[in-house]
Design an enzyme around this catalytic site. Sequence first.
Site, PDB file in Angstrom:
ATOM      1  CG  LEU A  21      -2.121  -0.951   1.084  1.00  0.00           C
ATOM      2  CD1 LEU A  21      -2.969  -0.925   2.340  1.00  0.00           C
ATOM      3  CD2 LEU A  21      -2.952  -0.623  -0.133  1.00  0.00           C
ATOM      4  CG  HIS A  22       4.881   3.156  -1.680  1.00  0.00           C
ATOM      5  ND1 HIS A  22       5.232   3.966  -0.622  1.00  0.00           N
ATOM      6  CD2 HIS A  22       5.580   3.590  -2.742  1.00  0.00           C
ATOM      7  CE1 HIS A  22       6.127   4.847  -1.041  1.00  0.00           C
ATOM      8  NE2 HIS A  22       6.353   4.631  -2.334  1.00  0.00           N
ATOM      9  CB  ALA A  23       2.914   5.746  -4.428  1.00  0.00           C
ATOM     10  N   PRO A  37      -1.359   2.645  -5.126  1.00  0.00           N
ATOM     11  CG  PRO A  37      -0.397   0.505  -5.162  1.00  0.00           C
ATOM     12  CD  PRO A  37      -0.067   1.962  -5.338  1.00  0.00           C
TER      13      PRO A  37
END
Length: 88
Positions: A16-18, A20
């Site tokens: 769950l980075h940037a 997403p």
Amino acid sequence: MSAAERTAVVASPVGLHARPAALFARAAKATGLPVTIALDGGDPVDAASVLSVLTLGAGHGQRVTLRAEGDGAEAALAGLVALLETTG
């Protein structure tokens, strides 16, 4: 008022980075319900906040717990779980 809880496994290769995280937070906000997300055993954070979702640090393959309260909570969480488990 009904409450619901579901678990999901993060499918995105970057976790769950940037992008997403932003897509997930936008979807959580769109439910119109208070939704939280937490790593297993961790403190829940506001799922509609991109910054909060980013600080969670959820990586690929990690299990998260979602909670929502209000009418339609089960359906809202089903959609969010599907998003987390298919975004790649």
